[in-house]
Design a protein around this motif. Structure first.
Motif, PDB file in Angstrom:
ATOM      1  N   VAL A  94       1.038  -1.203   0.027  1.00  0.00           N
ATOM      2  CA  VAL A  94       0.134   0.030   0.073  1.00  0.00           C
ATOM      3  C   VAL A  94       0.834   1.222   0.020  1.00  0.00           C
ATOM      4  O   VAL A  94       1.725   1.366   1.087  1.00  0.00           O
ATOM      5  CB  VAL A  94      -0.976   0.046   1.354  1.00  0.00           C
ATOM      6  CG1 VAL A  94      -1.852   1.255   1.033  1.00  0.00           C
ATOM      7  CG2 VAL A  94      -1.755  -1.143   1.197  1.00  0.00           C
ATOM      8  N   THR A  95       0.821   1.901  -0.912  1.00  0.00           N
ATOM      9  CA  THR A  95       1.768   3.116  -1.286  1.00  0.00           C
ATOM     10  C   THR A  95       1.105   4.577  -0.879  1.00  0.00           C
ATOM     11  O   THR A  95       1.789   5.519  -0.798  1.00  0.00           O
ATOM     12  CB  THR A  95       2.532   3.198  -2.706  1.00  0.00           C
ATOM     13  OG1 THR A  95       1.257   3.333  -3.552  1.00  0.00           O
ATOM     14  CG2 THR A  95       3.184   2.019  -3.066  1.00  0.00           C
ATOM     15  N   THR A  96      -0.300   4.422  -0.824  1.00  0.00           N
ATOM     16  CA  THR A  96      -0.962   5.637  -0.668  1.00  0.00           C
ATOM     17  C   THR A  96      -2.053   5.600   0.350  1.00  0.00           C
ATOM     18  O   THR A  96      -2.978   4.291   0.049  1.00  0.00           O
ATOM     19  CB  THR A  96      -1.547   6.189  -2.074  1.00  0.00           C
ATOM     20  OG1 THR A  96      -0.312   6.673  -2.646  1.00  0.00           O
ATOM     21  CG2 THR A  96      -2.249   7.599  -1.700  1.00  0.00           C
ATOM     22  N   PHE A  97      -2.608   6.278   1.298  1.00  0.00           N
ATOM     23  CA  PHE A  97      -3.591   6.181   2.106  1.00  0.00           C
ATOM     24  C   PHE A  97      -4.483   7.481   2.438  1.00  0.00           C
ATOM     25  O   PHE A  97      -3.713   8.491   2.197  1.00  0.00           O
ATOM     26  CB  PHE A  97      -3.194   5.706   3.591  1.00  0.00           C
ATOM     27  CG  PHE A  97      -2.331   6.435   4.249  1.00  0.00           C
ATOM     28  CD1 PHE A  97      -2.870   7.441   5.236  1.00  0.00           C
ATOM     29  CD2 PHE A  97      -0.889   6.434   4.244  1.00  0.00           C
ATOM     30  CE1 PHE A  97      -2.189   8.238   5.783  1.00  0.00           C
ATOM     31  CE2 PHE A  97      -0.189   7.165   5.045  1.00  0.00           C
ATOM     32  CZ  PHE A  97      -0.711   8.259   5.894  1.00  0.00           C
ATOM     33  N   MET A  98      -5.672   7.390   2.778  1.00  0.00           N
ATOM     34  CA  MET A  98      -6.246   8.601   2.990  1.00  0.00           C
ATOM     35  C   MET A  98      -6.994   8.093   4.351  1.00  0.00           C
ATOM     36  O   MET A  98      -7.672   7.076   4.448  1.00  0.00           O
ATOM     37  CB  MET A  98      -7.594   8.437   1.795  1.00  0.00           C
ATOM     38  CG  MET A  98      -7.216   8.826   0.535  1.00  0.00           C
ATOM     39  SD  MET A  98      -8.295   8.901  -0.724  1.00  0.00           S
ATOM     40  CE  MET A  98      -7.684   8.370  -1.932  1.00  0.00           C
ATOM     41  N   GLU A  99      -6.757   9.090   5.214  1.00  0.00           N
ATOM     42  CA  GLU A  99      -7.062   8.735   6.646  1.00  0.00           C
ATOM     43  C   GLU A  99      -8.114   9.503   7.316  1.00  0.00           C
ATOM     44  O   GLU A  99      -8.291  10.753   6.742  1.00  0.00           O
ATOM     45  CB  GLU A  99      -5.655   8.985   7.644  1.00  0.00           C
ATOM     46  CG  GLU A  99      -5.823   8.189   8.886  1.00  0.00           C
ATOM     47  CD  GLU A  99      -6.060   8.930   9.943  1.00  0.00           C
ATOM     48  OE1 GLU A  99      -5.929   8.331  11.215  1.00  0.00           O
ATOM     49  OE2 GLU A  99      -6.339  10.087  10.111  1.00  0.00           O
ATOM     50  N   MET A 100      -8.778   9.021   8.175  1.00  0.00           N
ATOM     51  CA  MET A 100     -10.001   9.768   8.589  1.00  0.00           C
ATOM     52  C   MET A 100      -9.982  10.625   9.749  1.00  0.00           C
ATOM     53  O   MET A 100      -8.817  10.528  10.631  1.00  0.00           O
ATOM     54  CB  MET A 100     -11.167   8.096   9.172  1.00  0.00           C
ATOM     55  CG  MET A 100     -11.217   7.516   7.884  1.00  0.00           C
ATOM     56  SD  MET A 100     -12.377   8.535   6.673  1.00  0.00           S
ATOM     57  CE  MET A 100     -12.240   7.290   5.239  1.00  0.00           C
ATOM     58  N   PRO A 101     -10.979  11.292  10.193  1.00  0.00           N
ATOM     59  CA  PRO A 101     -10.931  12.174  11.086  1.00  0.00           C
ATOM     60  C   PRO A 101     -11.068  12.047  12.585  1.00  0.00           C
ATOM     61  O   PRO A 101     -11.103  12.996  13.382  1.00  0.00           O
ATOM     62  CB  PRO A 101     -11.814  13.453  10.390  1.00  0.00           C
ATOM     63  CG  PRO A 101     -13.120  12.652   9.781  1.00  0.00           C
ATOM     64  CD  PRO A 101     -12.209  11.486   9.344  1.00  0.00           C
ATOM     65  N   SER A 135       6.749  12.119   9.046  1.00  0.00           N
ATOM     66  CA  SER A 135       6.829  10.625   9.488  1.00  0.00           C
ATOM     67  C   SER A 135       6.313   9.796   8.586  1.00  0.00           C
ATOM     68  O   SER A 135       6.338   8.390   8.858  1.00  0.00           O
ATOM     69  CB  SER A 135       6.011  10.531  10.648  1.00  0.00           C
ATOM     70  OG  SER A 135       4.650  10.963  10.750  1.00  0.00           O
ATOM     71  N   SER A 136       5.489   9.916   7.585  1.00  0.00           N
ATOM     72  CA  SER A 136       4.660   8.847   6.599  1.00  0.00           C
ATOM     73  C   SER A 136       5.688   8.425   5.885  1.00  0.00           C
ATOM     74  O   SER A 136       6.234   9.153   4.929  1.00  0.00           O
ATOM     75  CB  SER A 136       3.544   9.589   6.285  1.00  0.00           C
ATOM     76  OG  SER A 136       2.880   8.500   5.375  1.00  0.00           O
ATOM     77  N   LEU A 155      14.350   0.731   3.439  1.00  0.00           N
ATOM     78  CA  LEU A 155      15.497   1.190   3.098  1.00  0.00           C
ATOM     79  C   LEU A 155      15.654   2.840   3.204  1.00  0.00           C
ATOM     80  O   LEU A 155      16.333   3.612   2.652  1.00  0.00           O
ATOM     81  CB  LEU A 155      15.880   0.884   1.717  1.00  0.00           C
ATOM     82  CG  LEU A 155      15.841  -0.604   1.265  1.00  0.00           C
ATOM     83  CD1 LEU A 155      16.086  -0.943  -0.210  1.00  0.00           C
ATOM     84  CD2 LEU A 155      16.896  -1.371   1.972  1.00  0.00           C
ATOM     85  N   ALA A 156      14.452   3.229   3.894  1.00  0.00           N
ATOM     86  CA  ALA A 156      14.264   4.621   3.740  1.00  0.00           C
ATOM     87  C   ALA A 156      13.485   4.967   5.129  1.00  0.00           C
ATOM     88  O   ALA A 156      12.748   4.096   5.865  1.00  0.00           O
ATOM     89  CB  ALA A 156      13.482   5.400   2.688  1.00  0.00           C
ATOM     90  N   ASP A 157      13.618   6.312   5.742  1.00  0.00           N
ATOM     91  CA  ASP A 157      12.786   6.426   7.011  1.00  0.00           C
ATOM     92  C   ASP A 157      11.533   7.095   6.553  1.00  0.00           C
ATOM     93  O   ASP A 157      10.486   7.123   7.615  1.00  0.00           O
ATOM     94  CB  ASP A 157      13.871   7.383   7.968  1.00  0.00           C
ATOM     95  CG  ASP A 157      13.083   7.685   9.110  1.00  0.00           C
ATOM     96  OD1 ASP A 157      12.866   6.502   9.879  1.00  0.00           O
ATOM     97  OD2 ASP A 157      12.836   8.703   9.572  1.00  0.00           O
ATOM     98  N   ARG A 158      11.448   7.677   5.631  1.00  0.00           N
ATOM     99  CA  ARG A 158      10.246   8.726   5.243  1.00  0.00           C
ATOM    100  C   ARG A 158      10.263   8.875   3.867  1.00  0.00           C
ATOM    101  O   ARG A 158      11.426   9.274   3.152  1.00  0.00           O
ATOM    102  CB  ARG A 158      10.129   9.908   6.021  1.00  0.00           C
ATOM    103  CG  ARG A 158       8.759  10.777   5.699  1.00  0.00           C
ATOM    104  CD  ARG A 158       8.885  12.027   6.192  1.00  0.00           C
ATOM    105  NE  ARG A 158       9.995  12.754   5.359  1.00  0.00           N
ATOM    106  CZ  ARG A 158       9.795  13.456   4.168  1.00  0.00           C
ATOM    107  NH1 ARG A 158       8.602  13.103   3.637  1.00  0.00           N
ATOM    108  NH2 ARG A 158      10.533  13.853   3.622  1.00  0.00           N
ATOM    109  N   ALA A 159       9.253   8.577   3.021  1.00  0.00           N
ATOM    110  CA  ALA A 159       9.148   8.885   1.612  1.00  0.00           C
ATOM    111  C   ALA A 159       7.834   9.409   1.043  1.00  0.00           C
ATOM    112  O   ALA A 159       7.717   9.822   0.007  1.00  0.00           O
ATOM    113  CB  ALA A 159       9.529   7.513   1.041  1.00  0.00           C
ATOM    114  N   GLY A 160       6.753   9.227   1.966  1.00  0.00           N
ATOM    115  CA  GLY A 160       5.548   9.818   1.478  1.00  0.00           C
ATOM    116  C   GLY A 160       5.519  11.357   1.252  1.00  0.00           C
ATOM    117  O   GLY A 160       5.996  11.962   1.578  1.00  0.00           O
TER     118      GLY A 160
END
Length: 445
Positions: A86-93, A115-116, A433-438
């Motif tokens: 899962v490379t992309t998410f939409m998060e709830m409020p 952080s994402s 391999l990375a700490d954050r990329a989003g």
């Protein structure tokens, strides 16, 4: 890493499967071709025998930050997401505080920027008294507006019909709804509490949150959307009863009313409460097996448009409480691709349909800019899977902060070997391999 070359992959994209190479440069897909192996690259991945898919886009998750970080964080759950393709998410409020102002919404984006691991967007929340604030939401930079037309935390239950009517009339952007009729659920709760008291178990959950609760609320949402020509997306459809509300007569990008099904409503049914109990307690409830079969059929004939997770982690201790006290929701974002690949291996759907429903359709439905497809000029959000390498779910390989899964002990027939987020190789054979990329999503609206 500026240039990454994937060679000998079997690409699944836009209803086709074909052998090709992919060159990624500065975050984007630069070239797709049959023989790119001689081109200069900083890293070459030989994907012979593997499928290369667009990254999964999960349009419904609960990552619990801010305010509920004893359950999960954006960092922990986005890492689990990436490990599962899962490379992309939409998060709830419905975090704490609820994201009911533009300032609180901006706070969540700031956390994700720090952080994402995965690409991200966050829904703006609605209450009975924040309509003016909701209408300030920017359609280009926010995925949508979320309305709980059923139980939620804090003040996010919207049960004022005047507010609902005004929202559907005035909103210029997509409204996503959780549809369960609160009056029906409350009446059922009172009845079953009186009948069973402390002896109630999770097996009652599909009776408490029954078909009538779902259909009553979904019907109201559809009626409001039709009255005002609102762009409506109904989340986690769980019953055969609701399917007549949706059509397959219109192409997805032209639909004004769309709907999704979640992996757990396709995977589990009411027989599983005996073994899993509160682990699979969720809202809307997992119901009788005939609903599961009807949902799959509607997914295949395009009445249902998207597959999502509604990832909703709680601690193990919280889930061990008696039925009435145990919270609803289950952690799933590390495994939706493997779950649906098992459906592919069982002949229940094609791998091309999987990609269409988990990658292309969310991008089209939400009009995400340059994501969801393997196309030259698009962001490189990509996943390599090996369908000959099994994965057994265990506590040792779970990345959810809550540390448990209702899938523990299950062996899938495939493995996610590599995940690329916005052109960066972030996960390879069990190692990050990375700490954050989003990156924050942009919408073509």
């Amino acid at each position: 890493m500026n240039r990454l070359l994937i060679v000998n992959a079997t690409i699944v994209n836009e209803n086709r499967s074909f052998k090709a190479d992919v060159l990624i440069s500065d975050g984007y897909i630069e070239r797709i071709g049959s023989d790119l192996s001689g081109l200069p690259a900083d890293l070459v991945i030989d994907a012979n025998g593997q499928y290369l898919l667009p990254g999964v886009i999960d349009d419904q998750v609960h990552f619990r930050e801010p305010g509920l970080t004893h359950k999960a964080t954006i960092r922990s759950e986005s890492r689990a997401a990436v490990a599962g393709g899962v490379t992309t998410f939409m998060e709830m409020p419905n975090t704490v505080p609820n994201a009911l102002t533009q300032e609180l919404l901006a706070d969540k984006y700031a956390i994700a920027a720090r952080s994402s691991m995965a690409n991200y967007s966050f829904f703006m929340g609605v209450s009975n008294d924040n309509l003016a604030e909701v209408l300030r939401t920017d359609p280009r930079s926010v995925c949508g507006i979320k309305v709980f037309m059923g139980s939620s935390t804090g003040s996010m239950l919207v049960d004022d019909e005047h507010v609902l009517n005004e929202l559907f009339r005035e909103s210029p952007m997509l409204i996503a709804t959780h549809c369960e009729d609160e009056a029906t659920v409350r009446a059922n709760t009172e009845h079953y509490r009186a009948t069973y008291g402390d002896k109630a178990t999770a097996a009652l959950h599909p009776l408490v949150r029954n078909e009538a609760a779902c259909l009553t609320s979904s019907s109201l949402a559809v009626e409001l959307a039709q009255r005002h020509n609102t762009r409506l997306h109904i989340l986690h459809i769980s019953t055969a009863d609701e399917l007549s509300l949706f059509t397959n007569a219109t192409a997805l990008r032209d639909k004004r009313i769309t709907a999704e099904v979640c992996v757990h409503h396709l995977w589990f049914d009411s027989r599983d409460y005996e073994q899993s109990g509160n682990q699979i307690k969720c809202n809307p409830a997992i119901k009788d097996a005939h609903h599961k079969e009807a949902l799959l059929a509607a997914l295949l004939d395009d009445r249902l448009d998207i597959i999502a997770t509604d990832h909703a982690p709680h601690t193990w201790a919280e889930k061990q409480q008696p039925y009435w006290q145990a919270p609803a929701g289950l952690p799933l974002v590390q495994h939706p691709l493997l779950m649906m690949l098992e459906f592919v291996q069982q002949g229940k759907l094609s791998i091309e349909t999987l990609v269409r429903k988990m990658c292309h359709a969310p991008a089209d439905c939400f009009r995400i800019e340059k994501r969801g497809y393997i196309r030259e000029g698009y962001w490189a959000d990509l996943v390599l899977v090996d369908t000959n390498q099994p994965t057994t779910v265990s506590k040792q390989n779970l990345l959810y902060q809550c540390g448990w899964s209702p899938l523990e002990g299950h062996t899938f027939g495939a493995t996610v070997t590599h995940t690329i987020v916005s052109g960066e190789l972030v996960y390879q054979n069990g190692t990050f391999l990375a700490d954050r990329a989003g990156k924050r999503l942009v919408f073509d609206r």
